[in-house]
Design a protein around this motif. Structure first.
Motif, PDB file in Angstrom:
ATOM      1  N   CYS A  38       0.620   8.392  11.011  1.00 18.78           N
ATOM      2  CA  CYS A  38       1.066   6.998  10.881  1.00 18.78           C
ATOM      3  C   CYS A  38       0.696   6.460   9.353  1.00 18.78           C
ATOM      4  N   ILE A  39      -0.413   7.007   8.841  1.00 17.24           N
ATOM      5  CA  ILE A  39      -0.876   6.030   7.466  1.00 17.24           C
ATOM      6  C   ILE A  39      -0.093   7.175   6.491  1.00 17.24           C
ATOM      7  N   ASN A  40       0.287   8.456   6.858  1.00 20.00           N
ATOM      8  CA  ASN A  40       0.673   9.191   5.987  1.00 20.00           C
ATOM      9  C   ASN A  40       2.352   8.746   5.734  1.00 20.00           C
ATOM     10  N   GLU A  46       5.317   4.334   0.456  1.00 17.89           N
ATOM     11  CA  GLU A  46       5.029   3.577  -0.921  1.00 17.89           C
ATOM     12  C   GLU A  46       4.850   4.519  -1.995  1.00 17.89           C
ATOM     13  N   ASP A  47       5.209   5.782  -1.885  1.00 16.58           N
ATOM     14  CA  ASP A  47       4.907   6.929  -2.774  1.00 16.58           C
ATOM     15  C   ASP A  47       5.537   6.488  -4.019  1.00 16.58           C
ATOM     16  N   ARG A  48       6.578   5.825  -4.322  1.00 17.46           N
ATOM     17  CA  ARG A  48       7.450   5.313  -5.651  1.00 17.46           C
ATOM     18  C   ARG A  48       6.685   4.259  -6.508  1.00 17.46           C
ATOM     19  N   LYS A  49       5.743   3.587  -5.511  1.00 15.27           N
ATOM     20  CA  LYS A  49       4.745   2.599  -6.332  1.00 15.27           C
ATOM     21  C   LYS A  49       3.679   3.202  -6.977  1.00 15.27           C
ATOM     22  N   TYR A  50       3.196   4.355  -6.802  1.00  8.94           N
ATOM     23  CA  TYR A  50       2.165   4.767  -7.565  1.00  8.94           C
ATOM     24  C   TYR A  50       0.772   4.114  -7.281  1.00  8.94           C
ATOM     25  N   PRO A  65      -5.294   8.769  -1.680  1.00  7.17           N
ATOM     26  CA  PRO A  65      -6.509   9.499  -0.796  1.00  7.17           C
ATOM     27  C   PRO A  65      -6.240  10.718  -0.012  1.00  7.17           C
ATOM     28  N   VAL A  66      -7.119  11.766  -0.196  1.00  6.48           N
ATOM     29  CA  VAL A  66      -6.880  12.858   0.646  1.00  6.48           C
ATOM     30  C   VAL A  66      -7.617  12.561   2.018  1.00  6.48           C
TER      31      VAL A  66
END
Length: 267
Positions: A38-40, A46-50, A65-66
């Motif tokens: 779910c969090i992934n 949001e990946d494009r937002k850095y 975060p890992v």
């Protein structure tokens, strides 16, 4: 009460994204827990937002975060799942067409464990407990569950040759008494299950929360105080950086803290 406690436990081990019990639980840096998938998925969007935010407290992290499975929490989830399954009433505990149903249960009724000759009502295990706890009810005569309690009270056939009177007036009185007792029992049960509502400021302060405002959500016409504890409207735009969570049309700001249960704060 046991069912309510199980329900609260299940809420605590549920993912706030999918609302299901945590699967492969992970704890992110702010301390909130989610299913790993779910969090992934949330962060993939949001990946494009850095920058990557917590869906609950909105705290952002850079870099991403890992995620590592929280094995202790995973074991706890599995244990609470088993407890919840055992605590929930099995289908055979509910009253069927041939069973005597509890007169106090609302919704789907449980099987009656005993009938009371004074109350003229049947009670399941949970609602029978008051007969063991309340001093006036301890004197009542409890018998095996019966759909016709009158047979256990008196049979007119045994009194042939004696003076008899119509049972209708007395029955009407007993029915009114029964309704009153049932309402009283139901009220006692509700009183037992409810936290009293706070009325004074001192009682409200037990649920007080320190609210910290999230500058990433503040409208540019809101000026936040040092420490982000206060906000006021300004005529000039503030030099806030662009952020996907920022309010643009409404003069609003969110708090960093997620609020659950009883919460109180002063404005």
């Amino acid at each position: 009460m046991a069912q309510r406690r199980v329900q609260l436990q299940q809420e605590k081990i549920s993912c706030s994204i999918c609302r299901d019990p945590l699967k492969d639980p992970v704890t992110i840096p702010c301390g909130h827990n989610y299913c790993m998938n779910c969090i992934n998925r949330h962060w993939d969007e949001e990946d494009r937002k850095y920058s990557y935010s917590c869906p609950q407290c909105r705290k952002t992290f850079t870099p991403r975060p890992v995620l590592v499975k929280n094995t202790m929490l995973a074991d706890l989830v599995e244990e609470l799942k088993k407890t919840g399954l055992q605590a929930a009433p099995a289908d055979h505990c509910y009253a069927g067409p041939e069973d005597v149903a509890c007169d106090v249960c609302t919704g789907r009724k449980l099987k009656a464990l005993k009938s009371c000759l004074q109350c003229l009502a049947a009670f399941c295990d949970q609602h029978l407990q008051l007969h063991y706890d309340a001093a006036p009810l301890k004197k009542h005569k409890l018998v095996e569950p019966s759909k016709n309690l009158q047979e256990n009270i008196c049979s007119l056939d045994k009194h042939k040759g004696q003076d008899t009177v119509s049972a209708a007036p007395k029955m009407a009185v007993r029915q009114r008494q029964l309704q009153g007792r049932q309402q009283n029992i139901q009220q006692r049960i509700q009183d037992r299950e409810t936290p009293p509502e706070p009325k004074t400021r001192a009682e409200f302060l037990k649920y007080s929360r320190e609210i910290t405002l999230d500058p990433n959500t503040a409208n540019k016409y809101l000026l936040l105080s040092e420490g982000n504890r206060k906000a006021k409207v300004t005529v000039e735009q503030q030099p806030y950086s662009s952020h996907p969570d920022r309010f643009t049309d409404l003069w609003q700001v969110l708090s960093r803290e997620s609020l659950t249960g009883h919460c109180y704060w002063e404005v």
